[in-house]
Write an enzyme that holds these catalytic residues in place. Structure first.
Site, PDB file in Angstrom:
ATOM      1  N   PRO A   1       0.773  -1.240   0.000  1.00 14.85           N
ATOM      2  CA  PRO A   1       0.000   0.000   0.000  1.00 14.85           C
ATOM      3  C   PRO A   1       0.810   1.300   0.000  1.00 14.85           C
ATOM      4  CG  PRO A   1       0.015  -0.918   2.192  1.00 14.85           C
ATOM      5  CD  PRO A   1       0.747  -1.901   1.306  1.00 14.85           C
ATOM      6  N   CYS A   2       1.421   1.582  -1.133  1.00 22.02           N
ATOM      7  CA  CYS A   2       2.173   2.833  -1.247  1.00 22.02           C
ATOM      8  C   CYS A   2       1.257   4.050  -1.137  1.00 22.02           C
ATOM      9  CB  CYS A   2       2.976   2.872  -2.537  1.00 22.02           C
ATOM     10  SG  CYS A   2       2.001   2.598  -4.029  1.00 22.02           S
ATOM     11  N   HIS A   3      -0.040   3.858  -1.345  1.00 25.50           N
ATOM     12  CA  HIS A   3      -0.976   4.977  -1.200  1.00 25.50           C
ATOM     13  C   HIS A   3      -1.063   5.458   0.243  1.00 25.50           C
ATOM     14  CE1 HIS A   3      -3.520   1.453  -0.349  1.00 25.50           C
ATOM     15  NE2 HIS A   3      -4.227   2.275   0.407  1.00 25.50           N
TER      16      HIS A   3
END
Length: 165
Positions: free
Chosen positions: A134-136
């Site tokens: 989850p780079c978001h």
């Protein structure tokens, strides 16, 4: 041979590419698999064909979008990169919980290299498995969104969704 499926999600089309064992090798908010294949490390890349059965990842995605964001923790990912720090950073990124985003500096600290916020940002930018790694959930120091390969409206939607579930 890689298999892929594109689903309609509340955040837009989401394409998932899996390897022979069902591990996710690439994912992104696009309906065009050709945008994803170059993101896969050459040692994990192969021809890809559409397939409605890409394994248990679809059930986990349904659970996620039904309001159980921790369901994605069960999804196996297959990521590979030449650099040791980025590989480690991707493992650490998977530990960032929904609704609890961190800044690039905090992410660098979690990854064990507090001064390496640029390397932490590079790990986000090079992530081929959006949503599952989850780079978001990584933000700029001032709390603003920063960048996102799949567009800031998608990043905002994901963060808002996870904050309410």
């Amino acid at each position: 041979m890689l298999r892929y499926k594109t689903i309609d999600s509340p955040a837009g089309p989401l394409t998932i590419v899996v390897g022979e064992t069902g591990g996710v090798r690439a994912a992104g908010f696009t309906g065009d698999v050709s945008e994803l294949l170059p993101l896969i490390h050459p040692t994990l890349r192969a021809d890809a064909r559409p397939d409605d059965d890409i394994g248990p990842v679809l059930e986990h995605l349904r659970s996620y979008f039904d309001g159980a964001p921790l369901a994605l923790d069960q999804v196996v990912v297959e990521q590979h990169v030449g650099g040791e720090f980025i590989a480690h950073a991707w493992r650490v990124m998977r530990e960032i919980k929904p609704g609890s985003p961190v800044t690039y500096s905090e992410f660098a600290l979690l990854a064990g290299r507090p001064a390496a916020f640029r390397a932490a940002a590079a790990a986000c930018a090079r992530n081929p498995v959006a949503l599952f790694t989850p780079c978001h959930r990584v933000l700029r120091l001032d709390g603003s969104l920063g960048g996102y390969r799949w567009g800031l409206p998608v990043k905002r939607w994901l963060l808002d969704f996870e904050a309410t579930h």
